[in-house]
Write an enzyme that holds these catalytic residues in place. Structure first.
Site, PDB file in Angstrom:
ATOM      1  N   GLU A 257      40.845  41.731  48.580  1.00  0.00           N
ATOM      2  CA  GLU A 257      39.423  41.911  48.323  1.00  0.00           C
ATOM      3  C   GLU A 257      38.525  41.487  49.473  1.00  0.00           C
ATOM      4  OE1 GLU A 257      40.468  37.829  46.438  1.00  0.00           O
ATOM      5  OE2 GLU A 257      41.435  39.760  46.733  1.00  0.00           O
ATOM      6  N   ASN A 258      38.895  41.731  50.719  1.00  0.00           N
ATOM      7  CA  ASN A 258      38.031  41.375  51.832  1.00  0.00           C
ATOM      8  C   ASN A 258      36.626  41.919  51.616  1.00  0.00           C
ATOM      9  OD1 ASN A 258      40.573  40.657  53.320  1.00  0.00           O
ATOM     10  ND2 ASN A 258      40.787  42.881  53.315  1.00  0.00           N
ATOM     11  N   HIS A 288      39.380  46.245  40.039  1.00  0.00           N
ATOM     12  CA  HIS A 288      39.713  44.823  40.198  1.00  0.00           C
ATOM     13  C   HIS A 288      39.151  44.304  41.523  1.00  0.00           C
ATOM     14  CE1 HIS A 288      42.671  41.325  39.979  1.00  0.00           C
ATOM     15  NE2 HIS A 288      42.336  41.324  41.257  1.00  0.00           N
ATOM     16  N   GLU A 289      39.442  45.003  42.606  1.00  0.00           N
ATOM     17  CA  GLU A 289      38.981  44.537  43.921  1.00  0.00           C
ATOM     18  C   GLU A 289      37.457  44.607  44.017  1.00  0.00           C
ATOM     19  OE1 GLU A 289      41.187  43.049  45.582  1.00  0.00           O
ATOM     20  OE2 GLU A 289      42.848  43.840  44.404  1.00  0.00           O
ATOM     21  N   HIS A 292      35.765  41.613  42.577  1.00  0.00           N
ATOM     22  CA  HIS A 292      35.817  40.451  43.467  1.00  0.00           C
ATOM     23  C   HIS A 292      34.595  40.363  44.390  1.00  0.00           C
ATOM     24  CE1 HIS A 292      39.560  38.474  42.684  1.00  0.00           C
ATOM     25  NE2 HIS A 292      40.314  39.512  42.941  1.00  0.00           N
ATOM     26  N   GLU A 311      41.032  35.660  40.230  1.00  0.00           N
ATOM     27  CA  GLU A 311      41.979  36.697  39.846  1.00  0.00           C
ATOM     28  C   GLU A 311      41.950  37.003  38.355  1.00  0.00           C
ATOM     29  OE1 GLU A 311      43.037  38.422  42.049  1.00  0.00           O
ATOM     30  OE2 GLU A 311      42.824  37.138  43.803  1.00  0.00           O
TER      31      GLU A 311
END
Length: 837
Positions: A257-258, A288-289, A292, A311
């Site tokens: 997740e940068n 999901h990412e 984040h 998470e």
């Protein structure tokens, strides 16, 4: 590499505040090394004190603090160098040469086998940023990054913020918002892209040039747009960064997740026909990412013992988003089958741990990135939502994000926000759910009177002796009755459970259900067992006839979990599943059941019964394939099952026909993935030679093709093939980690037990060497995958126990051995109960 302790991080965070990083990288210096230059500006709250900065590089050229060179011989200690005599305001300049990685730790360099193009991409999690630039590598020292890069002319360079090529090969990027070091990202190479704008944000999807035909840009961008539109009102805040890129790359094990530049495995780019379930999985990873970006990147945990907050929430929110904002409306059923099943297995291991696990240092934190952190945490967050109510939950989430944007938090900060929004005290809830380990089992104890009504109803809760916590649960109970060919829910009600026995007064006097399901709608984290009346319905084929998708998923999971716990024979579980496959509704459930029955046959059942059961599976898959609608997901899934189970002459001949383009069922498309599945299965059986595998590699000049070819060669039933595969799989430095994973997939086969038995001792020696090296990612990944899992024998347990009894064993290696030993022991128990069927 010396790990950072929590105490050291706390002391350093109290002493300094980082104002910003200027990171300058030169990627034109050759195939092995790159130049890195870092300027860090930071304040010291106690001038005159000392601290340290991390940088793990083979060649450190210079360190200058406030204009004065630092004596590297005196200051350098492994990956750290000490900074003494700090001023109130400090300027640190570090120049070095760093090494490219082959195990996705720092900057990875890969050459595309199809066109020879070179690609560079980063992995900074958990503490790999220090392999790229000098930094204070801990999550609560956030700071802006200002990045500049020199790259070969003609390349595209991406980082966390928007950038531009100011002259040929020279890229400069805007300063980022304050970020943790583990969220730094850089990708460079001749990438292919598609872009769009949504809600004022530039969106991009990227891949290697050779993968451009498989970049389904519109589908990827559509999921992204839906995620943006769902999350921005949910979090009460617009997307917090200046652009959003998603890039697909080789050797990545999942996604990362940068901030502003999410990296994915390019296994998510489909080169062959796939079921809609595979697309659902990809969409789940995407949202999901994206979650984040708010929960993890905008607001970040203070230390790694709270990584579950990132998470678990992202996993929970991803399935909620799929269900409410995309076409994948039955995603919670997939969560029950896939994610919770992963977490249940993890929670049963001897290495299970609380969701909010202790992490005294970064090495310990790395070990706890598992099914507890992701799946159990998400399941418990779902329970929390039921506990406080959805509206209060969402209001508390928005308050939490607003108060802590661009900062760092602890669990207490989140609980404070949720308590304020819901009015419910959560301290006791957090203590029993987040700070204890293990999983409860819920069983109905029902007595039915002569009038067919419940005379008494109790739900019993038990827990394993090593983790005896009996938790409070909010659950739903579903009563299902036969209605012709269907089984429909007659009634549903929610109750609170506590302690070992909870009376269900609401059931008393009601007509007994044909099938009663506790934890209907999957509100809590617990194993479930069925009462005898309901179990008889399941044995008689009831599950596919249940109207509710999530209820069906829970029942299927219960069958397999009961079998794995040796409370149902393998033969009975195999029969129930094979009988039920014809009427399975969701393709995700079909895939789950095919995988589950294959594991039961290969691993949990007695080996002497395996050949007959495998023939039954192959025959059943062929029957269902013939009956499936041409071009359907079911046809594709049953074709793959028939391929993977092939063993008898007729099924082998079928594979040969399909490879030759003959007798392929109408509507079934044979792509790269299907061809490789057939060749790998034929390799296992000794029905194909190396020349045919090499020829397929020549036709499929891609990274995926090279990895599939390696898996096929490792699958040959010869001593020479196993020796060659083992040598490459255990190479320490120069083999890409994706290739090693592929070889591990091919090495251990139930058909090859006698051939591979000598590798038990080699595993214990060679893998230990990996854990003593400087690549934790490679060590854990290959240590798990290379374990001799097919050797379900007392000798395996004895050999592992001998190593576990040694002093000074690497903690990560010890954990791998403990977990895989448990798997072998569990399989021994199920085999003891196995009866024909």
């Amino acid at each position: 590499m010396r790990p950072l302790t929590r105490d050291e991080a706390t002391e350093r965070a109290a002493l300094i505040a980082v104002r910003g990083y200027e990171i300058d990288l030169d990627l034109t210096t050759g195939p092995d090394m790159f130049r890195t230059r870092t300027r860090v500006r930071f304040d010291c709250r106690q001038p005159g004190k000392s601290t340290f900065v991390e940088h793990l590089v083979p060649m450190l050229h210079s360190v200058v603090l406030n204009g004065d060179p630092v004596d590297l011989a005196q200051a350098l200690d492994d990956n750290r160098f000490t900074l003494t005599g700090l001023a109130a305001e400090n300027d640190l300049l570090v120049e070095a040469e760093a090494a490219y990685s082959s195990s996705l730790e720092g900057l990875q360099r890969a050459v595309d086998p199809q066109d020879g193009e070179t690609y560079i991409y980063s992995e900074s999690f958990l503490d790999f940023a220090q392999r790229i630039f000098a930094c204070f590598d801990q999550p609560d020292l956030k700071a802006p990054f200002s990045v500049s890069v020199t790259a070969p002319t003609g390349w595209t360079v991406l980082s966390n913020a928007q950038g531009r090529e100011v002259e040929p090969g020279r890229w400069v990027f805007a300063p980022t918002q304050p970020l943790s070091t583990y969220l730094f990202a850089l990708c460079a190479g001749p990438y292919h892209s598609a872009t769009a704008t949504h809600n004022g944000v530039r969106l991009g999807v990227w891949c290697r040039k050779s993968m451009a035909p498989y970049l389904e840009a519109e589908e990827l961008l559509d999921v992204t747009r839906r995620g943006f539109d769902y999350y921005e009102p949910l979090f009460g805040r617009p997307y917090p960064f200046d652009k959003y890129d998603q890039i697909f790359l080789p050797d990545i094990g999942g996604a990362m997740e940068n901030a502003g530049l999410v990296t994915y495995s390019d296994d998510f780019l489909f080169r062959s026909p796939v079921t809609d379930d595979r697309r659902r999985i990809r969409a789940e990873v995407q949202v999901h990412e994206l979650a984040h970006m708010w929960f993890g990147d905008l607001v970040t945990m203070r230390w790694w013992d709270q990584i579950w907050l990132n998470e678990s929430f992202a996993t929970f929110l991803a399935f909620r988003t799929l269900t409410e904002a995309t076409r994948h409306r039955t995603a919670w059923a997939a969560f029950a089958l896939d994610d919770k099943e992963w977490g249940y297995r993890q929670d049963a291991l001897p290495t299970t741990h609380p969701i909010s696990a202790d992490a005294p240092d970064t090495a310990a934190a790395r070990l706890n990135m598992d099914g507890i952190t992701y799946s159990k945490g998400a399941g418990v967050i779902k329970q929390l939502g039921a506990w406080v109510g959805v509206e209060a939950f969402d209001a508390g989430l928005r308050s939490y994000i607003a108060e802590h944007a661009f900062g760092n938090t602890t669990l207490g900060d989140l609980l404070t926000a949720l308590e304020a929004s819901s009015g419910r005290a959560l301290t006791a809830w957090a203590a029993e759910w987040l700070q204890t380990a293990g999983i409860s089992t819920l069983r109905p104890d029902l007595r039915i009177g002569p009038d067919g009504r419940y005379e008494s109803a109790v739900i019993e809760q038990s827990a394993p002796p090593e983790h005896p916590t009996l938790r409070s649960h909010r659950i739903a109970i579903g009563l299902f009755d036969r209605a012709g060919e269907r089984i429909v829910r007659r009634e549903r009600f929610e109750v609170d459970l506590a302690g070992a026995r909870t009376e269900m007064a609401a059931l008393v006097g009601l007509p007994a259900a044909d099938l009663l399901l506790i934890n209907d709608d999957d509100l809590t984290w617990a194993k479930v067992r069925l009462d005898p009346r309901s179990l008889e319905q399941v044995r008689a084929g009831a599950i596919p006839r249940v109207d509710e998708p999530l209820a069906r998923a829970l029942l299927w999971m219960t069958v397999l979990d009961t079998m794995r716990d040796a409370e149902m024979s393998v033969g009975e579980a195999v029969r129930i599943i094979l009988d039920g496959l014809a009427n399975t509704h969701e393709i995700g459930a079909t895939r789950f059941l095919l995988a589950g029955v294959r594991e039961a046959i290969d691993f949990f059942g007695r080996p002497e019964r395996r050949p007959e059961r495998l023939v039954r599976l192959a025959g059943r898959a062929a029957e269902l394939l013939a009956a499936a609608e041409p071009g359907s997901d079911a046809q594709l899934a049953f074709a793959r099952a028939a391929i993977d189970a092939a063993a008898d002459p007729a099924s082998i001949a079928r594979l040969r026909d399909w490879l030759g383009g003959r007798a392929i069922p109408a509507g079934l498309e044979i792509g790269h993935d299907q061809r490789w599945a057939m060749l790998i299965r034929l390799a296992v059986l000794g029905e194909v030679d190396r020349a045919e595998i090499d020829g397929e590699c020549t036709r499929d000049l891609t990274t995926a093709g090279a990895e599939a070819g390696a898996a096929a060669r490792a699958s040959f039933p010869t001593a020479e093939a196993k020796a060659d595969a083992w040598r490459v799989m255990m190479s320490a430095d120069d083999t890409a980690i994706g290739m090693q994973r592929a070889i591990a997939r091919g090495f251990w086969r139930p058909e090859h037990i006698d051939l591979t038995r000598p590798y038990l001792e080699r595993y214990l020696v060679d893998t230990r060497g990996m854990f003593e090296g400087d690549s934790p990612t490679r060590a854990v990944s290959i240590g798990n995958r290379a374990f001799p899992i097919t050797l379900v024998e007392p000798a395996t347990l004895a050999a592992v126990d001998a190593v576990l009894g040694e002093d000074g064993l690497d903690p990560s290696f010890r954990r791998v051995l403990l977990e895989r030993r448990h798997d072998v022991l569990r399989a021994q128990r199920t085999r003891e109960r196995d009866v024909p069927g």
